[in-house]
Design a protein around this motif. Sequence first.
Motif, PDB file in Angstrom:
ATOM      1  N   GLY A   7       0.799  -1.227   0.000  1.00  0.00           N
ATOM      2  CA  GLY A   7       0.000   0.000   0.000  1.00  0.00           C
ATOM      3  C   GLY A   7       0.828   1.272   0.000  1.00  0.00           C
ATOM      4  O   GLY A   7       0.331   2.344   0.350  1.00  0.00           O
ATOM      5  N   ALA A   8       2.094   1.194  -0.408  1.00  0.00           N
ATOM      6  CA  ALA A   8       2.961   2.378  -0.382  1.00  0.00           C
ATOM      7  C   ALA A   8       2.562   3.407  -1.425  1.00  0.00           C
ATOM      8  O   ALA A   8       2.988   4.559  -1.343  1.00  0.00           O
ATOM      9  CB  ALA A   8       4.419   1.978  -0.583  1.00  0.00           C
ATOM     10  N   THR A   9       1.749   3.025  -2.397  1.00  0.00           N
ATOM     11  CA  THR A   9       1.270   4.009  -3.365  1.00  0.00           C
ATOM     12  C   THR A   9       0.106   4.830  -2.796  1.00  0.00           C
ATOM     13  O   THR A   9      -0.314   5.804  -3.406  1.00  0.00           O
ATOM     14  CB  THR A   9       0.800   3.324  -4.666  1.00  0.00           C
ATOM     15  OG1 THR A   9      -0.241   2.386  -4.355  1.00  0.00           O
ATOM     16  CG2 THR A   9       1.959   2.606  -5.346  1.00  0.00           C
ATOM     17  N   GLY A  10      -0.393   4.424  -1.630  1.00  0.00           N
ATOM     18  CA  GLY A  10      -1.518   5.114  -1.007  1.00  0.00           C
ATOM     19  C   GLY A  10      -1.078   6.130   0.022  1.00  0.00           C
ATOM     20  O   GLY A  10       0.119   6.407   0.207  1.00  0.00           O
ATOM     21  N   PHE A  11      -2.053   6.675   0.737  1.00  0.00           N
ATOM     22  CA  PHE A  11      -1.824   7.788   1.663  1.00  0.00           C
ATOM     23  C   PHE A  11      -0.995   7.356   2.872  1.00  0.00           C
ATOM     24  O   PHE A  11       0.122   7.836   3.082  1.00  0.00           O
ATOM     25  CB  PHE A  11      -3.185   8.336   2.092  1.00  0.00           C
ATOM     26  CG  PHE A  11      -3.132   9.580   2.938  1.00  0.00           C
ATOM     27  CD1 PHE A  11      -2.187  10.571   2.710  1.00  0.00           C
ATOM     28  CD2 PHE A  11      -4.053   9.773   3.963  1.00  0.00           C
ATOM     29  CE1 PHE A  11      -2.157  11.720   3.490  1.00  0.00           C
ATOM     30  CE2 PHE A  11      -4.037  10.916   4.740  1.00  0.00           C
ATOM     31  CZ  PHE A  11      -3.082  11.897   4.504  1.00  0.00           C
ATOM     32  N   VAL A  12      -1.516   6.444   3.674  1.00  0.00           N
ATOM     33  CA  VAL A  12      -0.807   6.017   4.874  1.00  0.00           C
ATOM     34  C   VAL A  12       0.453   5.236   4.518  1.00  0.00           C
ATOM     35  O   VAL A  12       1.543   5.491   5.040  1.00  0.00           O
ATOM     36  CB  VAL A  12      -1.724   5.185   5.788  1.00  0.00           C
ATOM     37  CG1 VAL A  12      -0.923   4.508   6.900  1.00  0.00           C
ATOM     38  CG2 VAL A  12      -2.807   6.071   6.396  1.00  0.00           C
ATOM     39  N   GLY A  13       0.334   4.282   3.603  1.00  0.00           N
ATOM     40  CA  GLY A  13       1.494   3.468   3.236  1.00  0.00           C
ATOM     41  C   GLY A  13       2.636   4.289   2.670  1.00  0.00           C
ATOM     42  O   GLY A  13       3.812   4.006   2.934  1.00  0.00           O
ATOM     43  N   ARG A  18       8.130   6.546   3.567  1.00  0.00           N
ATOM     44  CA  ARG A  18       9.018   7.704   3.727  1.00  0.00           C
ATOM     45  C   ARG A  18       9.655   7.731   5.116  1.00  0.00           C
ATOM     46  O   ARG A  18      10.835   8.066   5.261  1.00  0.00           O
ATOM     47  CB  ARG A  18       8.243   8.996   3.477  1.00  0.00           C
ATOM     48  CG  ARG A  18       7.829   9.212   2.038  1.00  0.00           C
ATOM     49  CD  ARG A  18       7.160  10.573   1.855  1.00  0.00           C
ATOM     50  NE  ARG A  18       6.666  10.741   0.504  1.00  0.00           N
ATOM     51  CZ  ARG A  18       5.464  10.375   0.083  1.00  0.00           C
ATOM     52  NH1 ARG A  18       4.619   9.807   0.953  1.00  0.00           N
ATOM     53  NH2 ARG A  18       5.087  10.549  -1.164  1.00  0.00           N
ATOM     54  N   ALA A  19       8.877   7.401   6.137  1.00  0.00           N
ATOM     55  CA  ALA A  19       9.413   7.400   7.504  1.00  0.00           C
ATOM     56  C   ALA A  19      10.511   6.347   7.648  1.00  0.00           C
ATOM     57  O   ALA A  19      11.523   6.582   8.316  1.00  0.00           O
ATOM     58  CB  ALA A  19       8.293   7.149   8.507  1.00  0.00           C
ATOM     59  N   LEU A  20      10.320   5.188   7.034  1.00  0.00           N
ATOM     60  CA  LEU A  20      11.333   4.136   7.098  1.00  0.00           C
ATOM     61  C   LEU A  20      12.614   4.562   6.380  1.00  0.00           C
ATOM     62  O   LEU A  20      13.722   4.370   6.887  1.00  0.00           O
ATOM     63  CB  LEU A  20      10.790   2.852   6.473  1.00  0.00           C
ATOM     64  CG  LEU A  20       9.701   2.125   7.266  1.00  0.00           C
ATOM     65  CD1 LEU A  20       8.991   1.107   6.388  1.00  0.00           C
ATOM     66  CD2 LEU A  20      10.297   1.452   8.497  1.00  0.00           C
ATOM     67  N   ALA A  26      16.115  -0.094   4.535  1.00  0.00           N
ATOM     68  CA  ALA A  26      15.885  -0.476   3.147  1.00  0.00           C
ATOM     69  C   ALA A  26      14.406  -0.800   2.998  1.00  0.00           C
ATOM     70  O   ALA A  26      13.832  -1.514   3.833  1.00  0.00           O
ATOM     71  CB  ALA A  26      16.742  -1.687   2.782  1.00  0.00           C
ATOM     72  N   VAL A  27      13.790  -0.270   1.960  1.00  0.00           N
ATOM     73  CA  VAL A  27      12.342  -0.411   1.794  1.00  0.00           C
ATOM     74  C   VAL A  27      12.025  -1.059   0.457  1.00  0.00           C
ATOM     75  O   VAL A  27      12.545  -0.650  -0.589  1.00  0.00           O
ATOM     76  CB  VAL A  27      11.638   0.962   1.889  1.00  0.00           C
ATOM     77  CG1 VAL A  27      10.143   0.817   1.606  1.00  0.00           C
ATOM     78  CG2 VAL A  27      11.871   1.584   3.267  1.00  0.00           C
TER      79      VAL A  27
END
Length: 331
Positions: A7-13, A18-20, A26-27
């Motif tokens: 879900g990284a393309t979404g709002f919370v994800g 970004r926080a990681l 590594a993400v």
Amino acid sequence: MTALVTGATGFVGGHVARALLARGDAVRCLVRPASRRDNLDGLAAEVALGDLRDPGSLREAVAGCDVVYHCAADYRLFAPHPDELYASNVAGTENLLAAAAAAGVGRVVYTSSVGALGLRTDGAPAGEETPVRLDDMVGHYKRSKYQAERIAERWAARGLPVVLVNPSTPVGEADVKPTPTGQMVVDFLRRKFPAYVDTGLNLVDVHDVADGHLLAAEKGRPGERYILGHRNMTLKEILDTLARLTGLPSPRLRVPHWLPLAAAHVDVRISRLRGRTPRVTPEAVRMARKKMFFDPAKAVRELGLPQRPVEEALARAVDWFTAHGYARRAA
């Protein structure tokens, strides 16, 4: 430390990713081939193509990861084919947690929603242990998230270190879709809020939600739920805050719930004929009959959840939506 974020393309994800990255992790981002990737622009993250409904792609995505942040969900209050919500939110969660267990992942953070929690009958803020049943869930989205929580709890009981987080109503920048809450801000900016109903929400800065995910991975107890929220506000208070931030007028007319409910039923019928998504659904109006007030004290106490001012988050949302053409700035 390598983290998989769904879900990284979404709002919370997107904010979790970004926080990681900001702290040096590594993400790897699980991305469907057809997904918009605006929120990944400029991020030094690996992209793993896959789908929650495809177990094979999930086994490849989790390989070598220390932590999984499962932020993805089919978040629609109107779905012509409700089975799609259950396929992604329920079966997809089962698929991902099974892959994480097989890969020996050290920690999983499952992103649920306060929509899967109970509400108190006396109107006081609800907590993680407020009683709730499947029959209390309004609409397929809430029902699917409730069922997905039960799956996460079963995996935790089997020994998979799953921590559940329940974000309330995140606000802030980079809400590209936008979410229903972001759409509320956009509608206000477009002066499409002539009236309001007596309801309320728990608002929280999306940066606090992202930090809450990382804190849950570090400090959360497996099998436990944590409400990632902050300030309980009536809808009128939210609109008044937006008015102060923008100089636009706040609506003064309060209407009874039956009026937007009737309008929503009409809008759904017209939308089905025209093949578009309705602006307001009957489910959304029914949810608004009760104030969605919650108490984040457990997350603040056990995780150290930050509590940034909600006004700052709303201001960033206003600036981002206007800067990106969702609405014009007030003259």
